[in-house]
Scaffold this motif. Structure first.
Motif, PDB file in Angstrom:
ATOM      1  N   ASN A  52     -44.976 -61.449  33.089  1.00  0.00           N
ATOM      2  CA  ASN A  52     -44.204 -62.518  32.481  1.00  0.00           C
ATOM      3  C   ASN A  52     -45.171 -63.684  31.581  1.00  0.00           C
ATOM      4  O   ASN A  52     -45.401 -64.288  32.361  1.00  0.00           O
ATOM      5  CB  ASN A  52     -43.345 -62.939  33.382  1.00  0.00           C
ATOM      6  CG  ASN A  52     -41.956 -63.788  32.870  1.00  0.00           C
ATOM      7  OD1 ASN A  52     -41.948 -64.282  31.678  1.00  0.00           O
ATOM      8  ND2 ASN A  52     -40.889 -64.043  33.474  1.00  0.00           N
ATOM      9  N   ASP A  53     -45.008 -63.624  30.295  1.00  0.00           N
ATOM     10  CA  ASP A  53     -45.724 -64.682  29.775  1.00  0.00           C
ATOM     11  C   ASP A  53     -44.755 -65.843  29.098  1.00  0.00           C
ATOM     12  O   ASP A  53     -45.115 -66.621  28.233  1.00  0.00           O
ATOM     13  CB  ASP A  53     -46.427 -64.437  28.366  1.00  0.00           C
ATOM     14  CG  ASP A  53     -47.538 -63.265  28.945  1.00  0.00           C
ATOM     15  OD1 ASP A  53     -48.157 -63.385  29.904  1.00  0.00           O
ATOM     16  OD2 ASP A  53     -47.942 -62.317  28.134  1.00  0.00           O
ATOM     17  N   ASP A  54     -43.719 -66.061  29.706  1.00  0.00           N
ATOM     18  CA  ASP A  54     -42.740 -67.065  29.257  1.00  0.00           C
ATOM     19  C   ASP A  54     -43.408 -68.329  29.511  1.00  0.00           C
ATOM     20  O   ASP A  54     -43.821 -68.706  30.902  1.00  0.00           O
ATOM     21  CB  ASP A  54     -41.525 -66.939  30.032  1.00  0.00           C
ATOM     22  CG  ASP A  54     -40.395 -67.734  29.682  1.00  0.00           C
ATOM     23  OD1 ASP A  54     -40.312 -68.254  28.723  1.00  0.00           O
ATOM     24  OD2 ASP A  54     -39.743 -68.315  30.844  1.00  0.00           O
ATOM     25  N   ILE A  58     -44.768 -69.689  33.460  1.00  0.00           N
ATOM     26  CA  ILE A  58     -46.270 -70.215  33.733  1.00  0.00           C
ATOM     27  C   ILE A  58     -46.302 -71.529  34.098  1.00  0.00           C
ATOM     28  O   ILE A  58     -46.983 -71.864  35.197  1.00  0.00           O
ATOM     29  CB  ILE A  58     -47.060 -70.172  32.335  1.00  0.00           C
ATOM     30  CG1 ILE A  58     -47.113 -68.431  31.997  1.00  0.00           C
ATOM     31  CG2 ILE A  58     -48.229 -70.517  32.664  1.00  0.00           C
ATOM     32  CD1 ILE A  58     -47.611 -68.291  30.590  1.00  0.00           C
TER      33      ILE A  58
END
Length: 84
Positions: A52-54, A58
């Motif tokens: 998850n690079d949201d 982060i």
């Protein structure tokens, strides 16, 4: 007669020792590469890597780890939401 066992003397033993070290070094290297490949895809020994690079996710992780305080978390979250 030794039937093809040439008795290479000391050089035969040295070559055999080097080949044996190369073989076992290759086996160990292969195991290390395979283990690192499996761990790299799963994110470690725990659950699979979420991927998850949201930005908000982060930011929440940084807040949970204590890298930023609540004021900075809220300010950055608000800035992210205004941008979207």
């Amino acid at each position: 007669m030794m039937y093809g066992y040439g008795g290479g003397g000391i050089w035969g033993w040295i070559v055999m020792g080097i080949v044996m070290l190369l073989f076992w070094g290759g086996v160990v290297a292969l195991v290390v590469v395979l283990v690192r490949g499996v761990r790299g895809r799963s994110g470690g020994y725990g659950a699979p890597w979420p991927g998850n690079d949201d930005p908000e996710h982060i930011l929440a992780q940084r807040f949970a780890r204590g890298e930023i305080d609540e004021t900075e978390f809220n300010a950055r979250r608000d800035a992210l939401r205004r941008r979207q």
